[in-house]
Enzyme design. Structure first.
Site, short mmCIF file in Angstrom:
data_model
loop_
_atom_site.label_atom_id
_atom_site.label_comp_id
_atom_site.label_asym_id
_atom_site.label_seq_id
_atom_site.Cartn_x
_atom_site.Cartn_y
_atom_site.Cartn_z
N GLY A 17 -80.39 -15.56 -25.70
CA GLY A 17 -79.21 -14.99 -25.06
C GLY A 17 -79.54 -13.62 -24.48
N SER A 18 -80.37 -12.86 -25.19
CA SER A 18 -80.77 -11.54 -24.71
C SER A 18 -81.52 -11.64 -23.39
CB SER A 18 -81.65 -10.83 -25.74
OG SER A 18 -80.88 -10.44 -26.85
N THR A 77 -93.72 -22.74 -19.62
CA THR A 77 -93.59 -24.14 -20.01
C THR A 77 -92.34 -24.32 -20.86
OG1 THR A 77 -95.98 -24.43 -19.95
CG2 THR A 77 -94.73 -26.04 -21.23
N CYS A 111 -76.03 2.26 -42.31
CA CYS A 111 -77.02 1.95 -43.31
C CYS A 111 -77.60 0.55 -43.14
CB CYS A 111 -76.42 2.08 -44.71
SG CYS A 111 -76.40 3.79 -45.22
N GLN A 131 -70.89 -15.37 -27.95
CA GLN A 131 -69.99 -15.55 -29.09
C GLN A 131 -68.85 -16.52 -28.77
OE1 GLN A 131 -70.22 -14.36 -32.21
NE2 GLN A 131 -72.08 -13.17 -31.84
N SER A 153 -76.22 -18.95 -25.89
CA SER A 153 -77.31 -19.04 -26.86
C SER A 153 -77.05 -20.20 -27.82
CB SER A 153 -77.41 -17.72 -27.64
OG SER A 153 -78.41 -17.81 -28.61
N ALA A 154 -78.12 -20.90 -28.20
CA ALA A 154 -77.97 -22.10 -29.03
C ALA A 154 -77.69 -21.80 -30.50
CB ALA A 154 -79.21 -22.98 -28.92
N ASN A 193 -68.84 -9.59 -30.43
CA ASN A 193 -69.53 -10.12 -31.60
C ASN A 193 -69.11 -9.45 -32.90
OD1 ASN A 193 -70.93 -8.09 -29.96
ND2 ASN A 193 -72.43 -8.05 -31.61
#
Lengths: 125, 402
Positions: B71-72, B237, B325, B179, B199-200, B151
């Site tokens: 997705g990125s 490929t 954190c 999302q 995205s999968a 997200n």
């Protein structure tokens, strides 16, 4: 990122949580913006020996574990000795901390120093 | 111990049907899809079948579906590709302050290359304002990139209305729908969107496979140069097995969209109600109604997010937080800051994202245990109602110098 068993133990069952009764040295360091605030309570006797210590901490697992370990390490020590406690002493006692969490141990050492300074200031009055 | 996985916004487990569909491509169907002999043709055929499954899921043409490595990558390709190809027309881009880092950091990179980016603010629920968008549009605006659904806080942006405004001005419109896929219907013909990132692994497919939908005729440069794969637009490929898996996952997501959404929404509402009623000093982040069916995001006053996550992990629950954190930096989530939360409060966030296999018992277990966890951590905290965070006396420690 993974915590050692000692860190997890000190996070799940922290020692010395709360406010020691009759505390005569209190130190608070950190900033809510950065996500950690540590408050240390010390009960110091007339011979400058730390009879009891406790903490209250807003922070992550490492911050809680560092507070727990650091307070445990200084009980019974003179304030002179306790002031010498370094953050690496705390890290070693915890069996290590992830790099991004080292600052939590720094905070613990600083909070103890701040509490000792507070005690000294109160004593002078 | 039984694990309760409530981080479906981070990733999802592979559906056994998807796994079964992809396995032959990892074993027998090993040919290079570019080869002309039997093995190659078989691989090519399975890729084209998957392309059709994805095209069908979003009502697109198969020639508008391009497979990417994530997705990125799809976000990077959409934004950089449009910017590079259309820079003669103008160098202004409009996005928002709450985008995923794949969009945000790509925009920041382009700013260093001489592009100008306007980041639209959001209101306290995470929604952009259409008026702000209209005002931000300039003569040299070449691209608008606004996420479909957030997200972290789950807020769904008014994509169709945005599309209408943008189309009227002849500007290209990209949306990161990573999302949204599988959670809300996506119909490219209805939405006036030119580019969509997918995205999968958010829809029970494998990690490492994405899609960029590019409406026919949209002028875009390539990002990955090399061979002639993907109609000469994306070299490399083809990842046959994962492409096949994505196709199956998209097909399943589309077939069960409504029942999955109803299931997740029902549990989400039980979770939100339980937490808000049983725990004091808590706020729900994101839009109360216009939000992803599986997303719940809370801020608990006086405590820090990672402590909550660790405590949940110990009792078998996986969640996530916008706390600094957990991110390796000292700054809390940019999304929580964008909706106006003070940094100290943003550190106490918890995101629980429900999936199709989550049960009511899971949710009840989490709510009951959260009550205990939050109480324990609050007892440990130096801040409370009498000593609130903003008034807490503190010294700036050395390590906190940014």
């Amino acid at each position: 990122m993974e915590y050692t068993d000692v860190v997890m133990e000190n996070f799940t069952c922290p020692k010395h949580v709360g406010e020691v009764e009759g505390a005569n040295g209190i130190g608070q360091v950190g900033s809510p913006a950065c996500g950690d605030i540590m408050k240390i309570f010390l009960k110091i006797n007339d011979d400058d020996i730390i009879e009891d210590a406790s903490f209250k901490t807003f922070g992550c697992g490492a911050a809680v574990a560092s507070s727990s370990m650091a307070t445990d390490m200084i009980i019974g020590k003179s304030i002179e000795e306790a002031a010498k406690l370094t953050n690496s002493d705390v890290v070693d006692a915890l069996g290590g901390l992830p790099d991004v969490k080292i600052h939590c141990s720094v905070l613990a050492a600083e909070a103890i120093q701040a509490a000792i300074e507070d005690y000294k200031k109160n004593k002078k009055k | 111990m039984k694990r309760i996985y409530l981080d479906h916004a981070a990733t999802t487990p592979i559906d056994p049907i998807v796994l079964e569909a992809m396995l032959p491509s990892l074993t027998g169907n090993y040919g290079n899809p570019s080869s002309i002999y039997v093995e190659g043709r078989a691989a090519k055929k399975s890729i084209e079948a998957a392309r059709l499954q994805i095209a069908t899921a979003i009502n697109a043409d198969t020639r508008e579906i391009y497979f990417t490595g994530s997705g990125s990558e799809a976000d990077n390709w959409a934004i950089k590709g449009i910017a590079m190809k259309n820079q003669a027309k103008g160098k202004h881009i409009i996005s928002t302050t709450i985008e995923h880092h794949a969009v945000l950091h790509t925009c920041q990179y382009l700013e260093k290359q001489g592009f100008e980016v306007t980041y639209l603010p959001v209101d306290e629920n995470g929604l952009i304002s259409l008026d702000d968008l209209k005002k931000a549009i300039r003569k040299d605006t070449i691209l608008v990139s606004i996420m479909f659904a957030n997200n972290e806080i789950g807020t769904i942006e008014p994509i169709k209305a945005i599309g209408e405004i943008v189309k009227e001005k002849g500007i290209i419109f990209h949306t990161d729908a990573v999302q949204a896929l599988g959670n809300i219907p996506i119909d490219v013909k209805d939405l006036n969107v030119d580019l969509i990132s997918l995205s999968a692994h958010k829809i029970y497919g494998p990690k490492g496979i994405g899609v960029l939908y590019i409406r026919k005729g949209v002028p875009i440069d390539n990002l990955i140069h090399g061979g002639a794969q993907e109609r000469k637009k994306r070299a490399g490929t083809e990842n046959t097995a994962e492409i096949v898996a994505f196709g199956k996952a998209a097909e399943l997501a589309n077939q069960h969209l409504e029942e999955n959404a109803i299931h997740m929404k029902t549990l989400r509402d039980v979770l939100i109600k339980g937490v808000m009623e049983k725990i004091p000093q808590v706020r729900l982040n994101g839009h109360p109604q216009q939000r992803l069916p599986g997303n719940a995001n809370f801020c608990f006053d006086y405590i820090e997010g990672e402590s909550i996550l660790l405590s949940l992990d110990i009792i078998g629950v996986a969640g996530s937080s916008g706390s600094a954190c957990t991110s390796g930096s000292l700054d809390p989530s940019h999304v929580l800051l964008a909706i106006g939360l003070p940094a100290g409060v943003a550190h106490g966030s918890l995101r629980l994202s429900i999936g199709k296999s989550t049960t009511l018992e899971d949710i009840n277990y989490v709510v009951d245990n959260l009550v205990v966890i939050i109480e324990r951590l609050r007892k440990m905290s130096p801040i409370n109602a009498e000593c609130p965070i903003d008034d807490a006396v503190f010294e700036k420690a050395d390590h906190h110098k940014h």
